[in-house]
Design a protein around this motif. Structure first.
Motif, PDB file in Angstrom:
ATOM      1  N   GLN A  27      26.650  24.136  31.694  1.00  0.00           N
ATOM      2  CA  GLN A  27      27.522  25.259  31.322  1.00  0.00           C
ATOM      3  C   GLN A  27      28.614  24.832  30.341  1.00  0.00           C
ATOM      4  O   GLN A  27      29.768  25.230  30.480  1.00  0.00           O
ATOM      5  CB  GLN A  27      28.203  25.853  32.567  1.00  0.00           C
ATOM      6  N   SER A  30      30.757  27.602  28.896  1.00  0.00           N
ATOM      7  CA  SER A  30      31.522  28.549  29.712  1.00  0.00           C
ATOM      8  C   SER A  30      33.020  28.284  29.553  1.00  0.00           C
ATOM      9  O   SER A  30      33.442  27.173  29.230  1.00  0.00           O
ATOM     10  CB  SER A  30      31.086  28.471  31.173  1.00  0.00           C
ATOM     11  N   ARG A  45      38.715  34.719  34.839  1.00  0.00           N
ATOM     12  CA  ARG A  45      37.323  34.606  35.275  1.00  0.00           C
ATOM     13  C   ARG A  45      36.555  33.867  34.191  1.00  0.00           C
ATOM     14  O   ARG A  45      36.972  33.806  33.050  1.00  0.00           O
ATOM     15  CB  ARG A  45      36.672  35.972  35.579  1.00  0.00           C
ATOM     16  N   VAL A  47      33.572  33.315  31.556  1.00  0.00           N
ATOM     17  CA  VAL A  47      32.597  34.034  30.731  1.00  0.00           C
ATOM     18  C   VAL A  47      31.931  33.004  29.806  1.00  0.00           C
ATOM     19  O   VAL A  47      32.402  31.869  29.712  1.00  0.00           O
ATOM     20  CB  VAL A  47      33.212  35.186  29.877  1.00  0.00           C
ATOM     21  N   LEU A  48      30.862  33.426  29.153  1.00  0.00           N
ATOM     22  CA  LEU A  48      30.159  32.512  28.249  1.00  0.00           C
ATOM     23  C   LEU A  48      30.598  32.748  26.814  1.00  0.00           C
ATOM     24  O   LEU A  48      30.701  33.897  26.373  1.00  0.00           O
ATOM     25  CB  LEU A  48      28.647  32.721  28.363  1.00  0.00           C
ATOM     26  N   THR A  62      30.497  41.569  27.612  1.00  0.00           N
ATOM     27  CA  THR A  62      30.776  42.008  28.973  1.00  0.00           C
ATOM     28  C   THR A  62      30.605  43.514  29.095  1.00  0.00           C
ATOM     29  O   THR A  62      30.142  44.184  28.171  1.00  0.00           O
ATOM     30  CB  THR A  62      32.199  41.551  29.381  1.00  0.00           C
ATOM     31  N   SER A  66      34.691  47.051  32.996  1.00  0.00           N
ATOM     32  CA  SER A  66      35.044  46.050  34.011  1.00  0.00           C
ATOM     33  C   SER A  66      36.564  45.884  34.083  1.00  0.00           C
ATOM     34  O   SER A  66      37.297  46.388  33.230  1.00  0.00           O
ATOM     35  CB  SER A  66      34.406  44.704  33.641  1.00  0.00           C
ATOM     36  N   LYS A  68      38.251  43.132  33.503  1.00  0.00           N
ATOM     37  CA  LYS A  68      38.730  42.375  32.336  1.00  0.00           C
ATOM     38  C   LYS A  68      38.863  43.267  31.110  1.00  0.00           C
ATOM     39  O   LYS A  68      39.832  43.195  30.368  1.00  0.00           O
ATOM     40  CB  LYS A  68      37.812  41.159  32.056  1.00  0.00           C
ATOM     41  N   GLN A 125      30.001  46.908  36.673  1.00  0.00           N
ATOM     42  CA  GLN A 125      30.761  45.678  36.896  1.00  0.00           C
ATOM     43  C   GLN A 125      32.205  45.946  37.334  1.00  0.00           C
ATOM     44  O   GLN A 125      32.881  46.790  36.746  1.00  0.00           O
ATOM     45  CB  GLN A 125      30.766  44.847  35.615  1.00  0.00           C
ATOM     46  N   SER A 126      32.614  45.222  38.361  1.00  0.00           N
ATOM     47  CA  SER A 126      33.975  45.253  38.928  1.00  0.00           C
ATOM     48  C   SER A 126      34.236  46.479  39.813  1.00  0.00           C
ATOM     49  O   SER A 126      35.322  46.601  40.363  1.00  0.00           O
ATOM     50  CB  SER A 126      35.073  45.191  37.867  1.00  0.00           C
TER      51      SER A 126
HETATM   52  C1  LIG Z   1      29.669  30.296  34.425  1.00  0.00           C
HETATM   53  C2  LIG Z   1      29.880  31.793  34.448  1.00  0.00           C
HETATM   54  C3  LIG Z   1      29.645  32.524  33.294  1.00  0.00           C
HETATM   55  C4  LIG Z   1      29.855  33.912  33.295  1.00  0.00           C
HETATM   56  N1  LIG Z   1      29.660  34.599  32.119  1.00  0.00           N
HETATM   57  C5  LIG Z   1      29.964  35.923  32.060  1.00  0.00           C
HETATM   58  C6  LIG Z   1      29.898  36.632  30.814  1.00  0.00           C
HETATM   59  O1  LIG Z   1      29.573  36.065  29.747  1.00  0.00           O
HETATM   60  N2  LIG Z   1      30.212  37.958  30.820  1.00  0.00           N
HETATM   61  C7  LIG Z   1      30.600  38.608  31.964  1.00  0.00           C
HETATM   62  O2  LIG Z   1      30.872  39.816  31.899  1.00  0.00           O
HETATM   63  N3  LIG Z   1      30.694  37.962  33.152  1.00  0.00           N
HETATM   64  C8  LIG Z   1      30.390  36.630  33.229  1.00  0.00           C
HETATM   65  N4  LIG Z   1      30.509  35.954  34.433  1.00  0.00           N
HETATM   66  C9  LIG Z   1      30.997  36.693  35.619  1.00  0.00           C
HETATM   67  C10 LIG Z   1      32.536  36.783  35.541  1.00  0.00           C
HETATM   68  O3  LIG Z   1      33.119  35.553  35.899  1.00  0.00           O
HETATM   69  C11 LIG Z   1      33.134  37.906  36.420  1.00  0.00           C
HETATM   70  O4  LIG Z   1      32.764  37.741  37.779  1.00  0.00           O
HETATM   71  C12 LIG Z   1      32.675  39.299  35.966  1.00  0.00           C
HETATM   72  O5  LIG Z   1      32.626  39.396  34.551  1.00  0.00           O
HETATM   73  C13 LIG Z   1      33.636  40.376  36.489  1.00  0.00           C
HETATM   74  O6  LIG Z   1      34.968  40.049  36.088  1.00  0.00           O
HETATM   75  P1  LIG Z   1      36.137  41.139  36.101  1.00  0.00           P
HETATM   76  O7  LIG Z   1      35.978  41.941  37.383  1.00  0.00           O
HETATM   77  O8  LIG Z   1      37.397  40.354  36.070  1.00  0.00           O
HETATM   78  O9  LIG Z   1      35.971  42.021  34.896  1.00  0.00           O
HETATM   79  C14 LIG Z   1      30.294  34.579  34.471  1.00  0.00           C
HETATM   80  C15 LIG Z   1      30.510  33.823  35.645  1.00  0.00           C
HETATM   81  C16 LIG Z   1      30.308  32.463  35.622  1.00  0.00           C
HETATM   82  C17 LIG Z   1      30.575  31.684  36.890  1.00  0.00           C
END
Ligand SMILES: Cc1cc2nc3c(=O)[nH]c(=O)nc-3n(C[C@H](O)[C@H](O)[C@H](O)COP(=O)(O)O)c2cc1C
Length: 197
Positions: A27, A30, A45, A47-48, A62, A66, A68, A125-126
């Motif tokens: 990762q 990330s 949180r 994200v990639l 994303t 959500s 974020k 999401q969320s």
């Molecule tokens: C390594 C890793 C990469 C992630 N990549 C993404 C991403 O690119 N986009 C995304 O929406 N959530 C990604 N997530 C999930 C987020 O961490 C998060 O749980 C989700 O986006 C909801 O966040 P929010 O409720 O604060 O909007 C990833 C989680 C991990 C552990």
């Protein structure tokens, strides 16, 4: 001016990122995305990182409904935080946030596998989810209904760009005498500095 490995922070970032990738770190792409509400309540949180445009921005994708995204829309500033322990390297990138164009979001959407596309269409999401089974049922229904057809990008899914204004590079050194470089965008130029560790 203080001696630095790179005059441009995007070059510095690319060099670190490429090293993390070459080292096969899990990762390596990330990062922590840190946002805040208008009344300054922070949340972070992972994200990639899905793209860096030289001297311009850092991109990620994303759900626009959500938590974020809600925070980024009401308060369009954020920080990205990278940490690659094996390289002893931490990087902060701060700046203003903009939504990517529908064209850019669409181009990335089309590069994703069908499984991820269905997951993104299904996910609120969320938002609260009654049960894991409810999600599996929705995914199964969507998989059936889109069989043999392309899956269009939902309007609520897309990318953001962070327009970098400030970078901070941290490098692990002995006795906690870490090395820290800062790059601040001022009048179209990068002002370089150092910080005590
Ligand atoms: C390594 C890793 C990469 C992630 N990549 C993404 C991403 O690119 N986009 C995304 O929406 N959530 C990604 N997530 C999930 C987020 O961490 C998060 O749980 C989700 O986006 C909801 O966040 P929010 O409720 O604060 O909007 C990833 C989680 C991990 C552990």
């Amino acid at each position: 001016m203080t001696s630095v490995p790179f005059q441009n922070p995007y070059d510095f970032f690319s060099s670190c990122f490429d090293q993390a990738k070459a080292a096969g770190l899990p990762q390596h792409d990330s990062m922590v995305l840190i946002t805040a509400t208008k009344d300054a309540r922070p949340s972070g949180r992972m994200v990639l990182l899905k793209g860096v445009v030289f001297n311009q921005d850092f991109r990620f994708f994303t759900n626009y409904e959500s938590r974020k995204a809600g925070e980024l829309i009401e308060n369009p500033r954020a920080q990205l935080l990278f940490y690659w322990p094996h390289l002893g390297r931490q990087i902060r990138v701060e700046g203003a946030i903009e939504k990517l164009s529908a064209e850019d979001s669409g181009a990335y959407w089309n590069s994703r596998g069908r499984g991820s596309q269905i997951g993104a269409v299904a996910s609120e999401q969320s938002h609260p989810l009654d049960s894991y089974e409810a999600m599996e049922t929705r995914v199964a229904e969507l998989t059936r209904s889109f069989e043999g057809q392309p899956i269009p990008r939902p309007e609520r899914w897309g990318g953001f760009a962070l327009k970098a204004e400030y970078f901070e590079f941290w490098e692990d050194r002995v006795n906690r005498l870490h090395e820290r470089f800062t790059y601040q965008r001022e009048a179209g130029k990068w002002k370089i500095g150092r910080l005590w560790p």
